[in-house]
Design an enzyme around this catalytic site. Structure first.
Site, PDB file in Angstrom:
ATOM      1  N   CYS A   7       3.446  -0.675  -2.525  1.00 47.10           N
ATOM      2  CA  CYS A   7       3.079   0.694  -2.121  1.00 47.10           C
ATOM      3  C   CYS A   7       4.096   0.965  -0.955  1.00 47.10           C
ATOM      4  CB  CYS A   7       1.824   0.347  -1.518  1.00 47.10           C
ATOM      5  SG  CYS A   7       0.478  -0.098  -2.385  1.00 47.10           S
ATOM      6  N   GLU A  26      -6.226   2.925  -0.228  1.00 46.01           N
ATOM      7  CA  GLU A  26      -4.837   2.881  -0.258  1.00 46.01           C
ATOM      8  C   GLU A  26      -4.162   3.300  -1.403  1.00 46.01           C
ATOM      9  OE1 GLU A  26      -1.365   2.479  -0.422  1.00 46.01           O
ATOM     10  OE2 GLU A  26      -1.643   0.223  -0.286  1.00 46.01           O
TER      11      GLU A  26
END
Length: 514
Positions: free
Chosen positions: A320, A286
């Site tokens: 994020c 990720e």
């Protein structure tokens, strides 16, 4: 008997008793700071002469921990221990491994205030964010334990006359976990224990900025009775051991959360087959985002402004999933911008020990990077709010709004990872979506609209892994919102999903003839 899964509750800090209890936890943790953190290899602690310091980003004179640094020889020893432990750990039943995780979750639950307090000091997390991080770690562990039990019997396949067939899952071997500093407990615990419950063994390289938080998990695993060598703790300099971990002939998988540059480097290096390697490595990555909230016309402008501000500035924009772009219909642009500015003026910034809304950014490098982006953005657009920075005692950046930008502007294209949001205007919903998709990333997004047709179009066309309607673009909940993105945001290996453990399992078919 395993009870049904439910999310771990946060702590209600409107209750004065909870406030006093958490203050006691902070006091206790503060008194234990500047401790020495060892490597843990095959269950044995090793303190090294070569160390580095973890510091409080809100008070840079305060040392959190003195951290031992693993060498390549230490990594070799850790792989040897993990490979040996794998021989027996893989033979534990699915049920026994799952029950071990549930035991781990119970210990974390008991120590939730302590772990949260560590993150207040080590990661600069506000109280709510720190507690949420610890609670999410519990959620991941509980969820993956149940997921493993559901996979225990494999999946049905067809038999035929004289032939019985079985399709089942088995672990793949030893791997490496490289977690981030921004969710130093939740993501670290989830990406470490998901492969473990699947029967694999792990080398855990904690984030350089938050090693004490990760070491707390090692303490808990020991307390819960994890066999030696199943999880090995190897903090260290990424320049010395980062590539070495990825390149190793013993590495079957790498789970990584962090920057695009590091993630793509891991992909490239993991793809090369080393001498003696008998398998292809898996990378579960990720790598961030350039997340946007799209605001349609004829909407609740208060909801739009609140969604943008909370998503952009929660934990100082260091998620994020944080809102870095507000893409607003021209008919409501001025009103939404004005309301967002007004809300932002009320946000408190300071040392999170005092429970401010926003704390510091994580380190000097990030501080300098964010400061530079604010300077760039102020030239590309118009600074409407914030923009101030102060690193005299900690790494503090004001929540910053920059308006009148173009989609092609640098700060609308590059991940900032700080409390900065850019506003851009669109003439209609089609253009709003075009702007939203004008990025290399595809992690999260949100749409504020009352038009069902526009929402349906966004579901089809907005190219993100997690899309939300009439709310912010952060705060995915384990079991409800499996998390992971498209494009350069990563491999879309959705954490907290029914499929996540499959990343750490092989499928085997056995056919018996009668």
């Amino acid at each position: 008997m395993v009870v049904n899964y439910h999310n771990e509750p946060s702590i209600d800090f409107t209750d004065s008793k909870n406030v006093e209890s958490f203050k006691e936890a902070l006091k206790k943790v503060k008194g234990e700071l500047n401790q020495k953190i060892p490597l843990v290899i095959n269950g044995e602690e090793k303190f090294t002469k070569d160390t580095y310091q973890s510091i409080n980003p809100a008070n840079t004179t305060e040392v959190i921990a003195e951290v031992s640094k693993a060498t390549q020889k230490d990594v070799d020893d850790a792989f040897e221990a993990a490979n040996e432990a794998y021989k027996s750990w893989k033979r534990w039943s699915h049920k026994d491994r799952a029950e071990f995780l549930i035991r781990v979750a119970a210990i974390i639950r008991r120590r939730k205030e302590e772990i949260s307090a560590v993150m207040v000091y080590e990661a600069g997390k506000p109280w709510d964010e720190a507690v949420g991080d610890a609670a999410e770690g519990i959620d991941f562990i509980e969820y993956y334990a149940r997921s493993m039990m559901e996979l225990a019997d494999g999946k049905p396949v067809l038999d035929r006359e004289g032939e019985h067939n079985k399709y089942f899952y088995k672990p793949i071997g030893t791997g490496v976990t490289i977690p981030p500093w921004n969710f130093p407990f939740a993501i670290m615990a989830g990406t470490t224990l998901a492969p473990v419950v699947a029967g694999n063994t792990v080398l855990l390289k904690p984030a350089e900025d938050t090693p004490l938080t990760a070491y707390k998990l090692m303490e808990i695993l020991e307390e819960a009775g994890l066999p030696k060598g199943v999880v090995n703790f190897v903090p260290g300099d990424p320049k010395e051991i980062g590539d070495y971990l990825v390149d190793s002939v013993h590495t079957h998988f790498v789970t990584f959360t962090g920057s695009r540059a590091t993630g793509t480097r891991i992909f490239e290096r993991a793809a090369k087959v080393q001498d003696g390697q008998q398998f292809l490595k898996r990378v579960i990555a990720e790598m961030g985002g350039k997340d946007a909230i799209v605001v349609d016309k004829d909407i609740d402008t208060d909801l739009a402004a609140e969604s943008i501000v909370s998503s952009a500035f929660g934990f100082s924009g260091q998620k994020c999933s944080a809102c870095s772009r507000a893409i607003v219909h021209k008919d409501v642009y001025d009103e939404v911008l004005e309301k967002a500015v007004a809300l932002t003026k009320n946000l408190t910034v300071g040392n999170t020990e005092n429970n401010t809304y926003m704390g510091p950014v994580i380190n000097q490098k990030q501080f300098d990077k964010i400061k530079n982006y604010i300077e760039i953005g102020s030239k590309e657009g118009k600074l409407k709010q914030g923009g101030g920075t102060d690193d005299a005692t900690g790494y503090f950046v004001e929540p910053t709004i920059i308006a009148n930008l173009k989609s092609s502007d640098q700060i609308m294209q590059e991940e900032i990872f700080g409390p900065v949001v850019g506003f851009v205007k669109g003439k209609d919903f089609e253009e709003l979506l075009e702007i939203a998709n004008d990025t290399d990333y595809g992690l999260t997004g949100a749409v504020i609209t009352n038009n069902r047709e526009n929402w349906i179009e966004a579901v089809e066309s907005y190219d993100v892994g997690n899309l939300y309607l009439n709310r912010g673009c952060t705060s995915a909940v384990v079991g409800y919102h499996p998390f992971g993105g498209f494009k350069m945001s990563g491999t879309d290996a959705k954490t907290g999903s029914p499929d996540y453990l499959l990343n750490f399992l092989e499928q085997k078919v056995v056919s018996e003839m009668f």
